[in-house]
Design an enzyme around this catalytic site. Sequence first.
Site, PDB file in Angstrom:
ATOM      1  N   LYS A  75       0.883  -4.623   6.426  1.00 51.61           N
ATOM      2  CA  LYS A  75       0.338  -5.181   5.197  1.00 51.61           C
ATOM      3  C   LYS A  75       0.332  -6.699   5.292  1.00 51.61           C
ATOM      4  CE  LYS A  75       0.973  -4.553   0.248  1.00 51.61           C
ATOM      5  NZ  LYS A  75       1.489  -3.662  -0.785  1.00 51.61           N
TER       6      LYS A  75
ATOM      7  N   ASP B 113      -4.601   0.346   6.297  1.00 51.46           N
ATOM      8  CA  ASP B 113      -4.930   0.486   4.879  1.00 51.46           C
ATOM      9  C   ASP B 113      -6.002  -0.551   4.575  1.00 51.46           C
ATOM     10  OD1 ASP B 113      -4.948  -0.041   2.029  1.00 51.46           O
ATOM     11  OD2 ASP B 113      -3.112   1.139   1.875  1.00 51.46           O
TER      12      ASP B 113
ATOM     13  N   ASP C 171      -5.688   6.188  -0.387  1.00 53.10           N
ATOM     14  CA  ASP C 171      -4.553   5.507  -1.013  1.00 53.10           C
ATOM     15  C   ASP C 171      -5.060   4.542  -2.076  1.00 53.10           C
ATOM     16  OD1 ASP C 171      -2.132   4.482  -1.712  1.00 53.10           O
ATOM     17  OD2 ASP C 171      -1.868   3.238   0.074  1.00 53.10           O
TER      18      ASP C 171
ATOM     19  N   HIS D 295      -5.670   4.510   5.490  1.00 51.88           N
ATOM     20  CA  HIS D 295      -5.523   4.581   4.045  1.00 51.88           C
ATOM     21  C   HIS D 295      -6.800   3.999   3.484  1.00 51.88           C
ATOM     22  CE1 HIS D 295      -0.951   5.156   3.178  1.00 51.88           C
ATOM     23  NE2 HIS D 295      -1.541   6.214   3.705  1.00 51.88           N
TER      24      HIS D 295
ATOM     25  N   ASP E  76      -5.588  -1.554  -4.272  1.00 49.87           N
ATOM     26  CA  ASP E  76      -5.647  -0.107  -4.466  1.00 49.87           C
ATOM     27  C   ASP E  76      -6.603   0.389  -5.542  1.00 49.87           C
ATOM     28  OD1 ASP E  76      -3.435   0.718  -2.562  1.00 49.87           O
ATOM     29  OD2 ASP E  76      -2.423  -0.774  -3.782  1.00 49.87           O
TER      30      ASP E  76
ATOM     31  N   TRP F 122       5.717   3.117   5.478  1.00 41.31           N
ATOM     32  CA  TRP F 122       5.406   1.798   4.936  1.00 41.31           C
ATOM     33  C   TRP F 122       6.644   1.278   4.208  1.00 41.31           C
ATOM     34  CZ3 TRP F 122       5.373   0.436  -0.356  1.00 41.31           C
ATOM     35  CH2 TRP F 122       5.144  -0.937  -0.547  1.00 41.31           C
TER      36      TRP F 122
ATOM     37  N   GLU G 225       2.512   1.575   8.923  1.00 42.87           N
ATOM     38  CA  GLU G 225       1.512   0.885   8.097  1.00 42.87           C
ATOM     39  C   GLU G 225       1.896  -0.553   7.794  1.00 42.87           C
ATOM     40  OE1 GLU G 225       0.965   2.732   4.276  1.00 42.87           O
ATOM     41  OE2 GLU G 225      -0.662   1.381   3.700  1.00 42.87           O
TER      42      GLU G 225
ATOM     43  N   HIS H  22      -5.329  -3.857   2.673  1.00 43.25           N
ATOM     44  CA  HIS H  22      -4.213  -4.720   3.064  1.00 43.25           C
ATOM     45  C   HIS H  22      -4.566  -5.941   3.896  1.00 43.25           C
ATOM     46  CE1 HIS H  22      -0.801  -1.508   2.553  1.00 43.25           C
ATOM     47  NE2 HIS H  22      -1.478  -1.737   1.451  1.00 43.25           N
TER      48      HIS H  22
ATOM     49  N   ASP I  82      -5.487  -7.029  -5.884  1.00 38.61           N
ATOM     50  CA  ASP I  82      -5.001  -5.657  -5.891  1.00 38.61           C
ATOM     51  C   ASP I  82      -5.609  -4.924  -4.707  1.00 38.61           C
ATOM     52  OD1 ASP I  82      -3.687  -3.287  -7.063  1.00 38.61           O
ATOM     53  OD2 ASP I  82      -5.746  -2.578  -7.155  1.00 38.61           O
TER      54      ASP I  82
END
Length: 423
Positions: free
Chosen positions: A230, A261, A328, A288, A298, A187, A228, A264, A296
């Site tokens: 995003k 992810d 993640d 992920h 995560d 990433w 990965e 994302h 955010d």
Amino acid sequence: MVKANEVESAYKVAKERYAEIGVDTEAMMEKLSKIKLSVHCWQGDDIHGFLNPEQELTGGIGVSGDYPGIARTPDELTGDLSKAFSLIPGNHKVALHTLYAVTDKKKDFDEIGPEDFKYWVDWAKKEGAGLDMNPTFFSHPMVKNNFTLASPEKDVRDYWIKVGKQSRAIANYFGEELGQQSVNNFWIPDGFKDNPIDKQGPRQRLIESLDEIFEKKYDEKNTIEAVEGKLFGTGIESYTVGSHLFYDNYAISRGKLWTIDAGHWHPTEDVSDKFSAFMPFGKGLMLHVSRPVRWDSDHVVIFDEALVRIMRSLVRDNELERTNIGLDFFDATINRVAAWVVGARATQKALLQAMLAPIDDLKKAELNFDFTTRLAVTEELKSYPFGAVWDEFCLRNNVPVGSDWLDDIHKYEQEVQFPRDAK
Ligand code: RNT
Ligand code: ZN
């Protein structure tokens, strides 16, 4: 403390309820016990690592909170990981980053090699864990204007190409030493805060950099790369070089894994719908598992609808074999070990619930256009006693049942984590 005999009698009833609809709870617990999660080491220390812990976190990602007892050394971090693993059923992997090399010498990211991860291999062998890898393309002065592999500056690209190549040697070493494939996840944060003129140039440069990194052949028994994408990062809102479509195409054309992810994407996009569109063309997936909340990406993973849908898709489409499930997220407002435990256990619960379903019968109903049955059964399944099967699974795997594990965390933070801050 939850009583073992109560867990067992609840399980007996649950087993029968599921048997009535043709679901074998024993077989599903067996299946679940084979699924290794890739647990991200960076939840344990807010992505500081050991190479340049003073350096500010960059790349458009962020950790908030200052809960006491953060791990600052390799022994503290592996100690915390072992604690977490003692509270999560099954055998798992740990995902590392270049940042987590353990070396006495002053070394730059591009000089870090397999020898600097011997500490982790020794620990993984003791723990019975696997290791995955991530080259670090952030938190370093060679990230110039938010660019690494796609930079217009050749010296910047070359530096990061070397970091990427080294990470492959490290992942290969993990595979060789531990006898299981190490997924090496790429990433990069590259992108622009504001609207670019040239959208193709950076992507062309990224392709060339990645192709150069991946030139050398390694035995896929030992390692395989994942890429990965995003949507955006903080401060990099207008354009991301490694977008989803970019890496989807890159992964397919180069025979790599595509990393999805869950944090994302556009907030209303359902990532679980993407697997079945990629898999017929792709080699496999890396996930992920994460939880987006507004801006955010995560937050700690919880047992929510998004997670349930992800696991249902993998289970129903029979794609667990070709999917690597990694975590993640980063949260420093709560006990960092507890964060791992909550996220990992939620992920396993969602997997188990997805498995405890008469999937073949539901597929048959669907093929017969019996959508009434499909809807009615899937609705009823939601209140089947899967929690009793989960409790039994924990009991059999010698980890605490229900929230009993929280007692371990409270003890651990008093005895091990909090005293660190005094030193
Ligand atoms: C960042 C990506 C990436 C990182 C880790 C630390 O948006 O999700 O996976 O979280 O490499
Ligand atoms: Zn990620």
